[in-house]
Design a protein around this motif. Sequence first.
Motif, PDB file in Angstrom:
ATOM      1  N   ILE A 181       0.835  -1.205   0.000  1.00 54.23           N
ATOM      2  CA  ILE A 181       0.000   0.000   0.000  1.00 54.23           C
ATOM      3  C   ILE A 181       0.869   1.254   0.000  1.00 54.23           C
ATOM      4  O   ILE A 181       0.596   2.221  -0.725  1.00 54.23           O
ATOM      5  CB  ILE A 181      -0.950  -0.004   1.219  1.00 54.23           C
ATOM      6  CG1 ILE A 181      -2.004  -1.108   1.051  1.00 54.23           C
ATOM      7  CG2 ILE A 181      -1.628   1.359   1.391  1.00 54.23           C
ATOM      8  CD1 ILE A 181      -2.865  -1.315   2.278  1.00 54.23           C
ATOM      9  N   VAL A 182       1.931   1.241   0.813  1.00 53.68           N
ATOM     10  CA  VAL A 182       2.851   2.391   0.859  1.00 53.68           C
ATOM     11  C   VAL A 182       3.489   2.614  -0.506  1.00 53.68           C
ATOM     12  O   VAL A 182       3.566   3.753  -1.000  1.00 53.68           O
ATOM     13  CB  VAL A 182       3.942   2.172   1.933  1.00 53.68           C
ATOM     14  CG1 VAL A 182       5.031   3.236   1.814  1.00 53.68           C
ATOM     15  CG2 VAL A 182       3.330   2.213   3.323  1.00 53.68           C
ATOM     16  N   VAL A 183       3.950   1.536  -1.145  1.00 58.81           N
ATOM     17  CA  VAL A 183       4.611   1.649  -2.440  1.00 58.81           C
ATOM     18  C   VAL A 183       3.642   2.128  -3.518  1.00 58.81           C
ATOM     19  O   VAL A 183       3.972   2.999  -4.336  1.00 58.81           O
ATOM     20  CB  VAL A 183       5.237   0.296  -2.835  1.00 58.81           C
ATOM     21  CG1 VAL A 183       5.665   0.305  -4.295  1.00 58.81           C
ATOM     22  CG2 VAL A 183       6.438  -0.012  -1.957  1.00 58.81           C
ATOM     23  N   LEU A 184       2.434   1.573  -3.527  1.00 53.02           N
ATOM     24  CA  LEU A 184       1.439   1.999  -4.516  1.00 53.02           C
ATOM     25  C   LEU A 184       1.077   3.467  -4.328  1.00 53.02           C
ATOM     26  O   LEU A 184       0.909   4.215  -5.302  1.00 53.02           O
ATOM     27  CB  LEU A 184       0.190   1.123  -4.419  1.00 53.02           C
ATOM     28  CG  LEU A 184       0.348  -0.332  -4.875  1.00 53.02           C
ATOM     29  CD1 LEU A 184      -0.913  -1.133  -4.566  1.00 53.02           C
ATOM     30  CD2 LEU A 184       0.663  -0.410  -6.357  1.00 53.02           C
ATOM     31  N   LEU A 191       3.026   5.770  -3.010  1.00 54.16           N
ATOM     32  CA  LEU A 191       4.185   6.538  -3.448  1.00 54.16           C
ATOM     33  C   LEU A 191       4.232   6.629  -4.968  1.00 54.16           C
ATOM     34  O   LEU A 191       4.534   7.698  -5.531  1.00 54.16           O
ATOM     35  CB  LEU A 191       5.467   5.881  -2.921  1.00 54.16           C
ATOM     36  CG  LEU A 191       6.798   6.531  -3.331  1.00 54.16           C
ATOM     37  CD1 LEU A 191       6.880   7.950  -2.801  1.00 54.16           C
ATOM     38  CD2 LEU A 191       7.978   5.712  -2.815  1.00 54.16           C
ATOM     39  N   ALA A 192       3.934   5.523  -5.638  1.00 50.53           N
ATOM     40  CA  ALA A 192       3.923   5.515  -7.104  1.00 50.53           C
ATOM     41  C   ALA A 192       2.903   6.514  -7.640  1.00 50.53           C
ATOM     42  O   ALA A 192       3.173   7.255  -8.598  1.00 50.53           O
ATOM     43  CB  ALA A 192       3.604   4.114  -7.615  1.00 50.53           C
ATOM     44  N   LEU A 193       1.729   6.554  -7.034  1.00 47.98           N
ATOM     45  CA  LEU A 193       0.681   7.466  -7.483  1.00 47.98           C
ATOM     46  C   LEU A 193       1.124   8.918  -7.352  1.00 47.98           C
ATOM     47  O   LEU A 193       0.969   9.723  -8.282  1.00 47.98           O
ATOM     48  CB  LEU A 193      -0.588   7.230  -6.668  1.00 47.98           C
ATOM     49  CG  LEU A 193      -1.829   8.046  -7.075  1.00 47.98           C
ATOM     50  CD1 LEU A 193      -2.229   7.712  -8.505  1.00 47.98           C
ATOM     51  CD2 LEU A 193      -2.979   7.778  -6.119  1.00 47.98           C
ATOM     52  N   VAL A 194       1.711   9.264  -6.198  1.00 50.56           N
ATOM     53  CA  VAL A 194       2.158  10.647  -5.965  1.00 50.56           C
ATOM     54  C   VAL A 194       3.261  11.037  -6.951  1.00 50.56           C
ATOM     55  O   VAL A 194       3.215  12.120  -7.552  1.00 50.56           O
ATOM     56  CB  VAL A 194       2.650  10.813  -4.509  1.00 50.56           C
ATOM     57  CG1 VAL A 194       3.302  12.178  -4.321  1.00 50.56           C
ATOM     58  CG2 VAL A 194       1.496  10.643  -3.531  1.00 50.56           C
TER      59      VAL A 194
END
Length: 724
Positions: free
Chosen positions: A529-532, A534-537
């Motif tokens: 969830i953290v990585v996804l 971060l990817a979105l931002v």
Amino acid sequence: MAKLLYNLGSWVYKRPKRVILFWLAIIAVSIGLIVSNGINFKGDMTIPGTKSEKAGQVLQNATGQTKEYGTIRLIFKVGDGKTIKDPSVMKAINKTIDKIQKNDKSVKSILSPYMGRTISKSGKIAYADITYKTEADKVSKESIDNVKTCIEASRNAGVQTELGGSVTLSKTEVGGTSELISIIAAFIVLAFTLGSLRAAGLPIITAIIGLVVGLMGIMVSTAFVDMSALSLSLASMVGLAVGIDYALFIISRYRQNVSEGYDLKEAAALSVGTAGSAVLFAGVTVIIALCGLALVGVPFLGVMGEVAAAMVFVVVMVSLTAVPACLSLAGHHISPKKKKQQNVVSASKEKNKQSNLWGRIVTKYPIITIALVLALTASIGYSAMDLELGLPDNGMMQKESTERKGYDIMSEGFGEGVNGSLVVVMDASKAGNNSFKAMQETAGKIKGLTDIASITPARPTKDKNIGMVMVTPKTGPNDKETKDLVQAIRDKSADTEKNNKVELMVTGRTAVNIDTADKLGQAIPKFAIVVLGLALVLMILVFRSILVPIKAVVGFAMTLVATLGFDVLTMQKGNFADLLGIPKAGPILCFIPIIVIGILFGLAMDYEVFLVSRIREQYSKTGNAKEAILSGMKSSGLVVAAAGLIMTIVFASFASQTDVNIKSMGIPMAFGVLFDAFVVRMTFVPAIMSLLGKSAWYMPKWLNRILPKFDIEGEALNKERDIA
């Protein structure tokens, strides 16, 4: 940033020898430090704060033992017509044991099978444990070599002698024919992509420079930081792959600039200012993802991520400096061939048509393309629901290894559970004067649990309040039944605390591995969830769009699901085991999903940036969404495909190694990169963007104003040059 990198590229181009000598000097200094301080990989894959770790601490405090001594197990087997107790066999075994103890002062004790009664019911198999005066990871290579030499005495007497225990006997190695083959294969791909053997050699040279600098730095740091040898393997794997790819992106842009009429110096400076900006952003993304492994709260995993991140940082710096330096030294030798002037228009049209063939197919049938990609993802990723985590044991090693042979012999003689014994700690401090009786009654209740092959009598420590029993399961250390047994013993504690005033705790190597796998399993959703997020931002900041970043995150999620599904199908369920060189199917190495999420996130964003940024650049010029997709596929598609193929080859070379830990990292990474580059980025992304059309680039004006701008393709630099 683009202007700064442009100036850097221009400065380096004028001083190529200084830059190359700088990196060579760093290598020389590192070698000196390594010779002076040595290389000392240490550290294990345990997690502080787990139930097994706490139980082990209670036992250590009660016994006064401040450390867990390393052991090597000698495993003996005799053939038909003989038994372990035959005089000739006894003589050979005792001679081997005496020789080991005599030759090595670091041996604390050796319990022979005749004293310890560790002989199988058939009388054909036995074992003896060597206990050292230090922890397992501190037992010297000389001690290990001594054991390997001494067991030749029993082997020569006709007694099959193999090894096991907590000491690592087969060291993780980096380097070899597999990496050499991967470099040769990468060279062939580069030669095809760039159309020049000389140009193909440059990414290899600069990648090797970055890899050597990074590896030397890591080896130097082992004198100051605890890290396992797997950290070096992961860093080597990632460093070689991204090193070639990043150099390829800059060199391909340089050749494109030269073909457009720029002089060599200006072409090099522009390539660093434009493609170099994308390389820097991509590298920072990978570094952030790898450093994010520390968020999991697992020390050894955090160190692995930080070491790999340091390697990527070095590779990025080498790419931004050594590549333009090599371009300067190469001069006209790697410039693209000049095209013939005749029929330029027709040749250009033909090239454009061929270059966009895949893009035209994908954009012409986007719905069918998307449906096929989703079906492929679902068919492979479905198996991810069966994911089981664990740590590899000797039973998962190569069949030819002494550890695997020893594991199989022990299973044959004593049952597979002997390879995964459990230490049950009993805290009877609340039982008062009846503590020993309470321990005996508690041991009886444990014995009543299912899946227990045997249990030793309760044995109290010196203070009489803490005791222990050794439990041998019926199943192996990585079997689900063994994990269930550990949980059943812990659940039993509620009953024994109430009725016997005895608290039950489980520790030992098997329990530690189970707890480590459980802790990492719980961390996977949170980290994903953290990585996804971060990817979105990051994608919103880069592409100034809402839908394009959402599409990028969805694509990454598809890659992740498919990769974990493929890993389960191969490593866990044993499909294609012979083809992939998997010695035995078993649980997925517990930290692999976290590693895969971190690394694939960074690499997936690399490909997204290099492909979609060119699409965005063209769209900002023409305003035609479909034409922008085809132009982006033409400009960056071949390079992204080549980069993905090269990275797949590099990871596959590690997957071909015999070490189960390295193989466990290489197989999912090779598949993940292949799937992301060709199925997601080169197929799913253009199909989705074709459906979205101009709406793909929608961005609320108020949001566009407040967000910081990242010019990763050097648009501002190009505008500045146009004005000039």
